[in-house]
Design a protein around this motif. Structure first.
Motif, short mmCIF file in Angstrom:
data_model
loop_
_atom_site.label_atom_id
_atom_site.label_comp_id
_atom_site.label_asym_id
_atom_site.label_seq_id
_atom_site.Cartn_x
_atom_site.Cartn_y
_atom_site.Cartn_z
N GLN A 1 -0.70 -8.49 -0.91
CA GLN A 1 -1.09 -8.80 -1.06
C GLN A 1 -2.84 -7.87 -0.82
OE1 GLN A 1 -3.37 -12.31 -3.77
NE2 GLN A 1 -3.46 -11.75 -5.21
N HIS A 2 -3.02 -8.54 0.82
CA HIS A 2 -4.17 -9.14 1.75
C HIS A 2 -4.24 -7.81 1.78
CE1 HIS A 2 -5.95 -8.77 5.19
NE2 HIS A 2 -7.64 -9.01 4.57
N LEU A 3 -2.99 -6.64 2.74
CA LEU A 3 -3.04 -6.00 2.93
C LEU A 3 -3.47 -4.44 2.33
CD1 LEU A 3 -2.15 -3.75 5.58
CD2 LEU A 3 0.19 -3.29 4.11
N TYR A 4 -2.88 -4.62 0.54
CA TYR A 4 -2.90 -3.52 -0.21
C TYR A 4 -4.46 -3.39 -0.52
CZ TYR A 4 1.87 -1.76 0.17
OH TYR A 4 2.08 -1.49 0.16
N ASP A 5 -5.16 -5.20 -1.02
CA ASP A 5 -6.07 -5.41 -1.20
C ASP A 5 -7.71 -4.53 -0.32
OD1 ASP A 5 -7.64 -6.18 -3.74
OD2 ASP A 5 -6.90 -8.42 -2.95
N SER A 6 -7.02 -4.47 0.48
CA SER A 6 -7.72 -4.54 1.97
C SER A 6 -8.03 -2.30 1.57
CB SER A 6 -7.41 -4.69 3.27
OG SER A 6 -7.54 -6.42 2.82
#
Ligand code: GTP
Ligand code: MG
Length: 230
Positions: free
Chosen positions: A39-44
């Motif tokens: 989630q963090h990677l794709y959000d970023s």
């Protein structure tokens, strides 16, 4: 969504993964951590693309006193819908399988004023040498049988993390306000009717899409006339 809500949502939708409570804790803690990282990677990655789009929009407004972008929306696929899609494709339920096989976990929808703005943005996205275009589909030149029009791109975006760089694919849909008007209503109509849309109504929707496309072209011509562009 904050971290706690994410956990709760993931937890609610993961019981199918586990068959006994012994393994539950172990399975969940690693799945949760994987999901959070994903989630963090794709959000970023979404943020990277949105920042670039905003920079372009502002540059346009400085240079030409006009904004090409009307609106930017973004969404991350929910854990339930990631699991649902993996199951539908007969793939293992894991973040690894999701990353490898689902290219639309991160989605951005850009609504522009004019058709020419879409192609300008497509070109500018292509000009960034750190973005790799994995896939592109011009549903404006070649509309879908439904009448749907938009420019679709999947771009691999670099995300600079604290210790290393990782890439994540982002699906970008670029369309005019007119195309968005049709797509939003058609989507809602399709969702409202549980059964398939009868052919005569599908035909009517297609003809609406065509009329809207003609108006889009007409507005583009008026814009060019007023601004002395040929
Ligand atoms: P493939 O997956 O390679 O077939 O192409 P694609 O990803 O470019 O198109 P896909 O059919 O997967 O559609 C991706 C997204 O485009 C959907 O989630 C919708 O947001 C939008 N879309 C595609 N077709 C239609 C349509 O007929 N009506 C509406 N309202 N939206 C559509
Ligand atoms: Mg697709």
């Amino acid at each position: 969504m904050d971290e706690k809500d994410f956990y709760i949502e993931a937890f609610d939708n993961l019981p199918a993964l586990v068959d006994n409570s012994e393994t539950m804790k172990e399975t969940f803690s690693h799945v949760f951590y994987d999901f959070l990282q994903l989630q963090h990677l794709y959000d970023s990655a979404i943020e990277v693309v949105k920042t670039y789009l905003n920079i372009l929009d502002n540059e346009f407004s400085v240079k030409f006193q006009r904004n090409p972008i009307h609106n930017i929306e973004s969404r991350l696929k929910s854990p339930q819908s990631i699991i649902g899609k993996l199951q539908k494709k007969g793939l293992p339920i894991s973040t690894e399988a999701a990353r490898k096989n689902l290219l639309d976990l991160a989605g951005i929808r850009v609504t522009c004023y004019y058709i020419s703005d879409i192609y300008a943005i497509v070109e500018m996205l292509g000009r960034r040498d750190d973005f790799t275009i994995i896939k592109r589909k011009d549903y404006i030149k070649k509309p879908k049988p439904s009448g749907y029009r938009s420019y679709h791109m999947i771009i691999n975006v670099p995300v600079y993390l604290s210790t290393h760089k990782e890439y994540a694919p982002v699906e970008i849909q670029i369309r005019t306000i007119a195309m968005d008007f049709w797509a939003s209503l058609e989507h809602q109509l399709k969702y409202k009717t549980s059964s398939d849309i009868p052919p005569e109504i599908a035909e009517e929707l297609r003809s609406c899409a065509e009329r809207i496309a003609e108006t889009d072209l007409q507005m583009q011509r008026i814009y060019m006339q007023i601004n002395n562009i040929d």
